[in-house]
Design an enzyme around this catalytic site. Sequence first.
Site, PDB file in Angstrom:
ATOM      1  N   ARG A 208       0.815  -1.233   0.000  1.00  0.00           N
ATOM      2  CA  ARG A 208       0.000   0.000   0.000  1.00  0.00           C
ATOM      3  C   ARG A 208       0.845   1.279   0.000  1.00  0.00           C
ATOM      4  NH1 ARG A 208      -2.935  -3.268   3.226  1.00  0.00           N
ATOM      5  NH2 ARG A 208      -4.854  -3.993   2.245  1.00  0.00           N
TER       6      ARG A 208
ATOM      7  N   GLU B 235      10.492  19.776 -24.141  1.00  0.00           N
ATOM      8  CA  GLU B 235       9.669  19.944 -22.924  1.00  0.00           C
ATOM      9  C   GLU B 235      10.230  21.100 -22.079  1.00  0.00           C
ATOM     10  OE1 GLU B 235       6.911  18.185 -22.431  1.00  0.00           O
ATOM     11  OE2 GLU B 235       7.174  16.306 -23.529  1.00  0.00           O
TER      12      GLU B 235
ATOM     13  N   ARG C 172      -2.972  22.364 -14.021  1.00  0.00           N
ATOM     14  CA  ARG C 172      -1.915  21.449 -14.455  1.00  0.00           C
ATOM     15  C   ARG C 172      -2.008  21.137 -15.951  1.00  0.00           C
ATOM     16  NH1 ARG C 172       0.575  16.484 -10.811  1.00  0.00           N
ATOM     17  NH2 ARG C 172       1.936  15.662 -12.410  1.00  0.00           N
TER      18      ARG C 172
ATOM     19  N   LYS D 260       3.054  11.639 -10.850  1.00  0.00           N
ATOM     20  CA  LYS D 260       2.232  10.741 -11.680  1.00  0.00           C
ATOM     21  C   LYS D 260       3.046   9.497 -11.971  1.00  0.00           C
ATOM     22  CE  LYS D 260      -0.600  13.733 -14.593  1.00  0.00           C
ATOM     23  NZ  LYS D 260      -0.884  13.994 -16.017  1.00  0.00           N
TER      24      LYS D 260
ATOM     25  N   GLU E 269      -4.274  17.461 -11.155  1.00  0.00           N
ATOM     26  CA  GLU E 269      -4.711  17.869 -12.492  1.00  0.00           C
ATOM     27  C   GLU E 269      -6.208  18.160 -12.570  1.00  0.00           C
ATOM     28  OE1 GLU E 269      -2.736  15.784 -15.664  1.00  0.00           O
ATOM     29  OE2 GLU E 269      -3.960  16.738 -17.194  1.00  0.00           O
TER      30      GLU E 269
ATOM     31  N   HIS F  43       0.687  19.369 -26.793  1.00  0.00           N
ATOM     32  CA  HIS F  43       0.503  17.924 -26.755  1.00  0.00           C
ATOM     33  C   HIS F  43      -0.747  17.440 -27.481  1.00  0.00           C
ATOM     34  CE1 HIS F  43       3.851  18.027 -24.019  1.00  0.00           C
ATOM     35  NE2 HIS F  43       3.822  16.716 -23.845  1.00  0.00           N
TER      36      HIS F  43
ATOM     37  N   ASN G 158       0.200  20.535 -20.846  1.00  0.00           N
ATOM     38  CA  ASN G 158      -0.078  19.827 -22.098  1.00  0.00           C
ATOM     39  C   ASN G 158       0.068  20.719 -23.323  1.00  0.00           C
ATOM     40  OD1 ASN G 158      -0.600  17.375 -20.870  1.00  0.00           O
ATOM     41  ND2 ASN G 158      -2.733  17.912 -20.486  1.00  0.00           N
TER      42      ASN G 158
ATOM     43  N   HIS H  76       8.932  11.651 -28.889  1.00  0.00           N
ATOM     44  CA  HIS H  76       7.830  12.399 -28.275  1.00  0.00           C
ATOM     45  C   HIS H  76       8.080  13.912 -28.333  1.00  0.00           C
ATOM     46  CE1 HIS H  76       4.673  13.499 -25.471  1.00  0.00           C
ATOM     47  NE2 HIS H  76       5.574  14.114 -24.725  1.00  0.00           N
TER      48      HIS H  76
ATOM     49  N   LYS I  91       7.580  23.487 -13.596  1.00  0.00           N
ATOM     50  CA  LYS I  91       6.674  22.351 -13.393  1.00  0.00           C
ATOM     51  C   LYS I  91       6.334  22.224 -11.909  1.00  0.00           C
ATOM     52  CE  LYS I  91       5.252  17.732 -14.317  1.00  0.00           C
ATOM     53  NZ  LYS I  91       5.331  16.470 -15.015  1.00  0.00           N
TER      54      LYS I  91
HETATM   55  N1  LIG Z   1       5.016  10.614 -14.995  1.00  0.00           N
HETATM   56  C1  LIG Z   1       4.986  11.680 -15.757  1.00  0.00           C
HETATM   57  O1  LIG Z   1       4.553  12.758 -15.336  1.00  0.00           O
HETATM   58  C2  LIG Z   1       5.500  11.580 -17.146  1.00  0.00           C
HETATM   59  C3  LIG Z   1       5.680  12.734 -17.917  1.00  0.00           C
HETATM   60  C4  LIG Z   1       6.214  12.598 -19.194  1.00  0.00           C
HETATM   61  C5  LIG Z   1       6.536  11.355 -19.692  1.00  0.00           C
HETATM   62  N2  LIG Z   1       6.339  10.246 -18.934  1.00  0.00           N
HETATM   63  C6  LIG Z   1       6.702   8.908 -19.436  1.00  0.00           C
HETATM   64  O2  LIG Z   1       8.099   8.850 -19.642  1.00  0.00           O
HETATM   65  C7  LIG Z   1       8.368   7.830 -20.594  1.00  0.00           C
HETATM   66  C8  LIG Z   1       9.436   8.311 -21.550  1.00  0.00           C
HETATM   67  O3  LIG Z   1      10.586   8.631 -20.812  1.00  0.00           O
HETATM   68  P1  LIG Z   1      12.016   8.820 -21.503  1.00  0.00           P
HETATM   69  O4  LIG Z   1      11.869   9.681 -22.674  1.00  0.00           O
HETATM   70  O5  LIG Z   1      12.937   9.185 -20.425  1.00  0.00           O
HETATM   71  O6  LIG Z   1      12.301   7.381 -22.115  1.00  0.00           O
HETATM   72  P2  LIG Z   1      13.107   6.103 -21.567  1.00  0.00           P
HETATM   73  O7  LIG Z   1      12.951   5.960 -20.122  1.00  0.00           O
HETATM   74  O8  LIG Z   1      12.682   4.977 -22.419  1.00  0.00           O
HETATM   75  O9  LIG Z   1      14.631   6.459 -21.897  1.00  0.00           O
HETATM   76  C9  LIG Z   1      15.013   6.722 -23.228  1.00  0.00           C
HETATM   77  C10 LIG Z   1      16.249   5.940 -23.625  1.00  0.00           C
HETATM   78  O10 LIG Z   1      17.398   6.490 -22.994  1.00  0.00           O
HETATM   79  C11 LIG Z   1      18.191   5.474 -22.391  1.00  0.00           C
HETATM   80  N3  LIG Z   1      18.866   6.146 -21.269  1.00  0.00           N
HETATM   81  C12 LIG Z   1      18.295   6.663 -20.159  1.00  0.00           C
HETATM   82  N4  LIG Z   1      19.190   7.380 -19.466  1.00  0.00           N
HETATM   83  C13 LIG Z   1      20.365   7.298 -20.126  1.00  0.00           C
HETATM   84  C14 LIG Z   1      21.645   7.869 -19.935  1.00  0.00           C
HETATM   85  N5  LIG Z   1      21.893   8.738 -18.949  1.00  0.00           N
HETATM   86  N6  LIG Z   1      22.618   7.551 -20.819  1.00  0.00           N
HETATM   87  C15 LIG Z   1      22.351   6.742 -21.876  1.00  0.00           C
HETATM   88  N7  LIG Z   1      21.153   6.218 -22.138  1.00  0.00           N
HETATM   89  C16 LIG Z   1      20.161   6.499 -21.266  1.00  0.00           C
HETATM   90  C17 LIG Z   1      17.220   4.413 -22.059  1.00  0.00           C
HETATM   91  O11 LIG Z   1      17.857   3.166 -22.012  1.00  0.00           O
HETATM   92  C18 LIG Z   1      16.241   4.481 -23.220  1.00  0.00           C
HETATM   93  O12 LIG Z   1      16.732   3.740 -24.308  1.00  0.00           O
HETATM   94  C19 LIG Z   1       7.059   7.491 -21.255  1.00  0.00           C
HETATM   95  O13 LIG Z   1       6.627   6.232 -20.818  1.00  0.00           O
HETATM   96  C20 LIG Z   1       6.113   8.570 -20.771  1.00  0.00           C
HETATM   97  O14 LIG Z   1       4.772   8.119 -20.658  1.00  0.00           O
HETATM   98  C21 LIG Z   1       5.847  10.346 -17.672  1.00  0.00           C
HETATM   99 ZN   LIG Z   2       5.397  15.493 -23.148  1.00  0.00          ZN
END
Ligand SMILES: NC(=O)c1ccc[n+]([C@@H]2O[C@H](COP(=O)([O-])OP(=O)(O)OC[C@H]3O[C@@H](n4cnc5c(N)ncnc54)[C@H](O)[C@@H]3O)[C@@H](O)[C@H]2O)c1
Ligand SMILES: [Zn+2]
Length: 373
Positions: free
Chosen positions: A121, A185, A241, A143, A237, A248, A245, A265, A227
């Site tokens: 939990r 972003e 918040r 989130k 949200e 987006h 977007n 993205h 942020k």
């Molecule tokens: N929770 C939230 O508020 C929120 C907001 C925006 C996005 N997201 C989520 O985030 C995700 C995308 O995150 P992302 O873009 O970080 O992608 P990711 O976590 O897949 O990382 C991108 C790539 O970078 C590599 N990597 C990470 N750190 C590294 C480093 N320092 N050196 C070398 N390689 C590295 C990873 O292996 C991967 O291949 C999505 O699932 C999205 O839905 C969440």
């Molecule tokens: Zn985004």
Amino acid sequence: MARIRIELGPSSYEIVVENGLLEHVGEQIEGVCRGRQAIVITEPRVADLYLSTVTQSLASAGLQVSSAEVPGGEACKTLDTAVRLYDRLLDARLDRTGIVIALGGGVVGDVAGFVAATYLRGVDFVQVPTTLLAQVDASIGGKVGVDLPRGKNLVGAFHQPKRVLTDPEVLASLPRREFVSGLAELVKHGIIADRKLFEFVRSHSAALLALDQEALEAAIARSCRIKAGVVSRDEKESGLRAILNFGHTVGHGVEAAAGFGSLAHGEAVSIGMVTAALISAEKGLADEGAAFEIAETLSSLGLPVAPDSGLDTEAVLAAMAHDKKIAFGRARFVLLRRIGDVEIVDDVAQDEVRSALDAQRRLFGEWAGCAPS
Ligand SMILES: NC(=O)c1ccc[n+]([C@@H]2O[C@H](COP(=O)([O-])OP(=O)(O)OC[C@H]3O[C@@H](n4cnc5c(N)ncnc54)[C@H](O)[C@@H]3O)[C@@H](O)[C@H]2O)c1
Ligand SMILES: [Zn+2]
């Protein structure tokens, strides 16, 4: 070093941004988490580069440490992965005072955070984001969640971390395209609430692209502050918040129409931000010059500013109509008043989006958006 506080009553916490911070993760969570046992959740690529630095730091601070890896990539952000992680936490005998530390990009942060929110939990959670997108966006705001076969982020929770530890130095190993995509972003935060951040990025684009540590630390900290401020005022949200977007609504449409994975993205959001600025101009809300300033800045960072000529406008509009955020309610658009100030409207007609996309192709279609290497 920058410390940014997210004010959420008893769930308040700090984001610390500092070059070299990875070596101080252990001391940084002392006094913040009450437990003495931590598990670092990461993925192979990040583990190879940074896991030992983090575990050594935790051990030096007297914590009992173990680690678990997920395969990495969006495809592993699933309930199956969460179930495997629960097993690892049980094997490690993590109790209610245990600490889950997410070391990785947004994928690791979201799934590890979901596990931290639900295991017994809820246990303490710390974010150590290693992509630019995770540093300025995903690690802030609590989130957490996983995807379902029918859509992204359909299951999740709000579970605020105890602290976010951001070390810009880790971005040196990030693939170029991931880095540039994250800049979109960061620029978004300037556009929605901080004209000075926007101008800083514009005047320091070369330094940022060269990974100048000072410029990067300053831009990331300032972006986190935006942020953090928005989340502090609207944790769940219910209103404000949504300004996060910006870009987006069309961005998701472009991302889906291009076929997921073909555009990063941030690249899709970059295109969507220019569309939103042009819709704002068409509605007489903002000056058209703002759209040009935004497109120029994004383009100078190597981001695309118009949909590819091969991408059909009708396909973008159709994908937008299928977006879950739109399908479950009215389409809300974040539009520009001026750079640093936006508003949320819900009266954008499909025709207005269509004509903005046409104008965007006409005005910016020739601007190259390939990231300088
Ligand atoms: N929770 C939230 O508020 C929120 C907001 C925006 C996005 N997201 C989520 O985030 C995700 C995308 O995150 P992302 O873009 O970080 O992608 P990711 O976590 O897949 O990382 C991108 C790539 O970078 C590599 N990597 C990470 N750190 C590294 C480093 N320092 N050196 C070398 N390689 C590295 C990873 O292996 C991967 O291949 C999505 O699932 C999205 O839905 C969440
Ligand atoms: Zn985004």
